[in-house]
Design a protein around this motif. Structure first.
Motif, mmCIF file in Angstrom:
data_model
loop_
_atom_site.group_PDB
_atom_site.id
_atom_site.type_symbol
_atom_site.label_atom_id
_atom_site.label_comp_id
_atom_site.label_asym_id
_atom_site.label_seq_id
_atom_site.Cartn_x
_atom_site.Cartn_y
_atom_site.Cartn_z
ATOM 1 N N THR A 200 0.836 -1.194 0.000
ATOM 2 C CA THR A 200 0.000 0.000 0.000
ATOM 3 C C THR A 200 0.876 1.251 0.000
ATOM 4 N N THR A 212 -4.616 6.578 -0.699
ATOM 5 C CA THR A 212 -3.882 5.324 -0.574
ATOM 6 C C THR A 212 -4.133 4.502 -1.830
ATOM 7 N N HIS A 267 -3.289 4.688 11.193
ATOM 8 C CA HIS A 267 -3.534 3.597 10.246
ATOM 9 C C HIS A 267 -4.538 4.050 9.189
ATOM 10 N N ALA A 268 -4.223 3.828 7.914
ATOM 11 C CA ALA A 268 -5.041 4.347 6.821
ATOM 12 C C ALA A 268 -6.473 3.822 6.897
ATOM 13 N N THR A 273 -8.850 8.794 8.346
ATOM 14 C CA THR A 273 -7.441 8.734 8.728
ATOM 15 C C THR A 273 -7.039 10.013 9.457
ATOM 16 N N ALA A 304 -1.020 0.599 6.639
ATOM 17 C CA ALA A 304 -2.262 0.353 5.907
ATOM 18 C C ALA A 304 -2.471 -1.156 5.795
#
Length: 304
Positions: A200, A212, A267-268, A273, A304
């Motif tokens: 990612t 992302t 964390h995506a 986010t 991610a």
């Protein structure tokens, strides 16, 4: 010579949600102790090393080893993997393009960290075709018990489209070349997450959006998810390092001004986010350098 395979035209990818972060994912505010080892290749073919912390702060930029590559030839460096070597050195391994040819490179430093042990510099030709159409390249190495993989990615500016290319690195060479279209608007990107079946990236667009891009290492198409809609167009380079269990310490470099800005990224999880601006890094980033990250062997990115 590496030849481009058949383009898998998937058009302009639409946003699709990622799974939310696991319970206990580190929030952006827990980043105070995070840092990254920033490297660069200079026009003179030298390596540099500088530690950037989340304070933000920057150590003195160390020049060396020097004259690793011919003047004006080195570009598109990947992250450099480091391993300690007795008694006090460090083996450093990565990829770099010299002119139009890509090489696997490695060397061992002495105790100073800025000079090489004589006879340890190695350069292994991968292939040609690495011209100005390539904007970014990265090598992702992932391993868990009983499983390992290596994949190389490149962002390519084609005449009518933008492509992300993917290779699988095997003991007998780079294979299974695949391309994904629809990325013409991407300005730059950086790896933030590695898994058994995907990698990612955080990607910025020319219009300032932040996304992302989850690229499968096998079959399937990338999944693109919008994080922010604007203000990210000023960075020519992004460098990411693991921060906490699931977070990312992100450095954005504006080569027009020589300035760098740090962000703590949770964390995506799409537009949910959390991104915390940590401030301007108190140092100057020369525009003519090509930047990369030094990382310890075995480190896996989990942003991610």
């Amino acid at each position: 010579m590496i030849k481009y395979g058949r383009v898998l035209a998937i058009g302009v990818l639409l946003a699709a949600g990622f799974v939310a972060a696991p319970a206990g994912a580190a929030p952006a505010s827990s980043s105070a102790s995070c840092s990254l080892r920033l490297g660069s290749v200079t026009p003179g073919g030298d390596h540099t090393l500088q530690t950037i912390t989340a304070a933000p702060s920057a150590s003195v930029r160390r020049l060396g080893p020097m004259n690793l590559y011919p003047d004006g030839q080195a570009h598109l460096p990947t992250a450099v993997r480091t391993e300690l070597v007795a008694p006090a050195g460090e083996q450093r391994t990565g990829l770099v393009a010299l002119g139009p040819r890509m090489y696997g490179t490695s060397y061992i430093t002495d105790g100073t960290g800025v000079s090489v042990v004589p006879g340890t510099v190695k350069q292994t030709l991968v292939g040609g075709g690495w011209d100005e159409l390539h904007k970014y390249v990265e090598l992702s190495q992932y391993s868990v018990a009983g499983f390992s993989r290596s994949n190389v990615y490149s962002l390519i500016n084609q005449f009518t489209d933008g492509l992300i290319a993917r290779w699988t690195v095997t003991p007998s060479g780079w294979k299974y070349y695949t391309t994904f279209g629809g990325f013409k608007a991407v300005k730059t990107m950086t790896l933030i997450g590695q898994g058994r079946a995907y990698d990612t990236f955080l990607a910025t667009t020319n219009g300032g959006a932040l996304y992302t891009v989850q690229v499968p290492t096998g079959s399937g198409k990338p999944v693109v998810t919008k994080i922010r809609t604007s203000t990210w167009q000023g960075f020519e380079t992004l460098i990411a390092e693991k921060c906490g269990i699931y977070g990312t310490l992100l450095l954005g470099i504006d080569k027009d001004t020589g300035a760098g800005y740090l962000y703590a990224v949770s964390h995506a999880n799409g537009t949910a986010t959390v991104i915390k601006g940590l401030g301007k890094v108190p140092t100057t980033f020369p525009a003519e350098d090509s930047y990369f990250r030094y990382y310890t062997a075995g480190t896996q990115l989990t942003g991610a």
